[in-house]
Motif scaffolding. Sequence first.
Motif, mmCIF file in Angstrom:
data_model
loop_
_atom_site.group_PDB
_atom_site.id
_atom_site.type_symbol
_atom_site.label_atom_id
_atom_site.label_comp_id
_atom_site.label_asym_id
_atom_site.label_seq_id
_atom_site.Cartn_x
_atom_site.Cartn_y
_atom_site.Cartn_z
ATOM 1 N N VAL A 1 -13.052 6.080 0.069
ATOM 2 C CA VAL A 1 -12.200 5.490 0.726
ATOM 3 C C VAL A 1 -10.812 4.460 -1.181
ATOM 4 O O VAL A 1 -11.563 3.886 -1.062
ATOM 5 N N TYR A 2 -10.192 5.684 -1.089
ATOM 6 C CA TYR A 2 -9.401 5.550 -2.152
ATOM 7 C C TYR A 2 -7.822 5.130 -1.589
ATOM 8 O O TYR A 2 -7.574 5.332 -0.939
ATOM 9 N N ILE A 3 -7.578 2.956 -2.408
ATOM 10 C CA ILE A 3 -6.342 3.100 -2.000
ATOM 11 C C ILE A 3 -5.736 2.176 -3.412
ATOM 12 O O ILE A 3 -6.356 1.315 -4.283
ATOM 13 N N ILE B 1 0.858 -1.417 -0.053
ATOM 14 C CA ILE B 1 0.046 0.266 0.255
ATOM 15 C C ILE B 1 0.705 1.309 0.089
ATOM 16 O O ILE B 1 1.615 1.248 0.307
ATOM 17 N N CYS C 1 -3.287 5.895 0.629
ATOM 18 C CA CYS C 1 -5.043 5.695 1.173
ATOM 19 C C CYS C 1 -5.745 7.438 1.834
ATOM 20 O O CYS C 1 -5.137 7.326 2.859
ATOM 21 N N GLN D 1 -8.926 4.300 7.458
ATOM 22 C CA GLN D 1 -8.500 5.182 7.246
ATOM 23 C C GLN D 1 -7.034 5.007 8.419
ATOM 24 O O GLN D 1 -5.695 4.881 7.943
ATOM 25 N N TRP E 1 -2.752 2.996 8.867
ATOM 26 C CA TRP E 1 -1.492 3.218 8.444
ATOM 27 C C TRP E 1 -1.037 2.673 9.823
ATOM 28 O O TRP E 1 0.143 2.525 9.264
#
Length: 207
Positions: free
Chosen positions: A113-115, A89, A92, A146, A150
């Motif tokens: 939410v964009y990943i 990843i 995010c 999010q 992280w």
Amino acid sequence: LKVFDFEYDKIIKFKSKVAHMELGICLPITALFCLPCFVRKNVAWQARAKHVALTVDGIRYVEDKHKTGCGSSCTNVGKTVKTIPYSSITDCYVVEPAGTACCCCIRNVLATVYIHTASGRGTSSISSRRLPDLVLEGLREPLEFQRALWALKREDGAGRKEKKTSLGGLSKDKQGSNTDVLQEIRDELRSVREMLKERQSRRSPCV
């Protein structure tokens, strides 16, 4: 580790309004196939099939087997399972709802939410922006998702670094132990040589 829920009712209500608006523009054509009658059902089938969780291995996204179209078994969509490792990843971010959708008639109410990952899906044909690998629309707690993502990514990175360090330490210890063994063998050989020389000197006749 944790399952994050979607706001299914809100998703169904919003997407049904958008779909009805879009179908209304070409109603004479869609009415021939009875599409307006199945709009809300299709939206509900697709929305309630989606699930997402943060696991030990990464983001786990599941879309269960569900009906489509008129609800016939021949139009069913099979189950999909996708896992994105934390190590891959790269980004995010959360886009909170704002503005309207579909001709400024329907207010946007869903957070998205964009990943993105290192491999990525390339760029859009319309613009140079990267395409996300996973889009989660309508999560109940997008900002909490999010933050948790992280945090787990940092833990995963720290764990990999510690493992690498420990493996390096083991390698050094192994090299050190091998050196000690070789020194012992060398010392033994020296003592054997000295013993052989001493025996030969005893057996030799006196001159």
